[in-house]
Design a protein around this motif. Sequence first.
Motif, PDB file in Angstrom:
ATOM      1  N   ARG A   1      15.893  19.741 -16.940  1.00 32.17           N
ATOM      2  CA  ARG A   1      16.708  20.876 -17.381  1.00 32.17           C
ATOM      3  C   ARG A   1      17.934  20.313 -18.098  1.00 32.17           C
TER       4      ARG A   1
ATOM      5  N   GLN B   1       9.678  24.982 -21.846  1.00 35.65           N
ATOM      6  CA  GLN B   1       9.523  26.219 -21.095  1.00 35.65           C
ATOM      7  C   GLN B   1      10.426  27.306 -21.689  1.00 35.65           C
ATOM      8  N   GLU B   2      10.103  28.553 -21.405  1.00 38.40           N
ATOM      9  CA  GLU B   2      10.926  29.668 -21.890  1.00 38.40           C
ATOM     10  C   GLU B   2      12.347  29.611 -21.364  1.00 38.40           C
ATOM     11  N   ASP B   3      12.531  29.020 -20.178  1.00 41.84           N
ATOM     12  CA  ASP B   3      13.872  28.938 -19.601  1.00 41.84           C
ATOM     13  C   ASP B   3      14.664  27.725 -20.099  1.00 41.84           C
ATOM     14  N   GLY B   4      14.109  26.972 -21.058  1.00 36.43           N
ATOM     15  CA  GLY B   4      14.814  25.847 -21.648  1.00 36.43           C
ATOM     16  C   GLY B   4      14.514  24.496 -21.027  1.00 36.43           C
ATOM     17  N   ARG B   5      13.759  24.483 -19.918  1.00 32.36           N
ATOM     18  CA  ARG B   5      13.390  23.199 -19.319  1.00 32.36           C
ATOM     19  C   ARG B   5      12.316  22.527 -20.161  1.00 32.36           C
TER      20      ARG B   5
END
Length: 116
Positions: free
Chosen positions: A16, A50-54
Amino acid sequence: MTTQTPNSLALYGFLRPRPEYADELRRTLSDLVEPTRREPGNLAYHLHEQEDGRFFLYEVWRSREDLDRHNALPALRAFLDNLPAFLEGSPEVYADTMISPYADSAESAPLGTVPV
């Protein structure tokens, strides 16, 4: 064709990035893909966002020795030593011995054709 590598090792995990370093980390990780794929013993190396930025990394190595040789490369050592400064929290990393043989992608069945 199936590669018979009884000691294949899968390494996978999530990173992350700190928001201010997301673009730089994306570029750096992307720059590692092709050179790593050309290394002896590398069977697969994939980078996902990933969509959450990870970032999700998935690697398969023929053996622990091949992975250790990869991890000892000076450029990779420098990257790994500096990685914590670019991340929110610790990397989430897993390494497991594969129990299924690694299937070469050129011979893999297309999606939807796997017998049930």
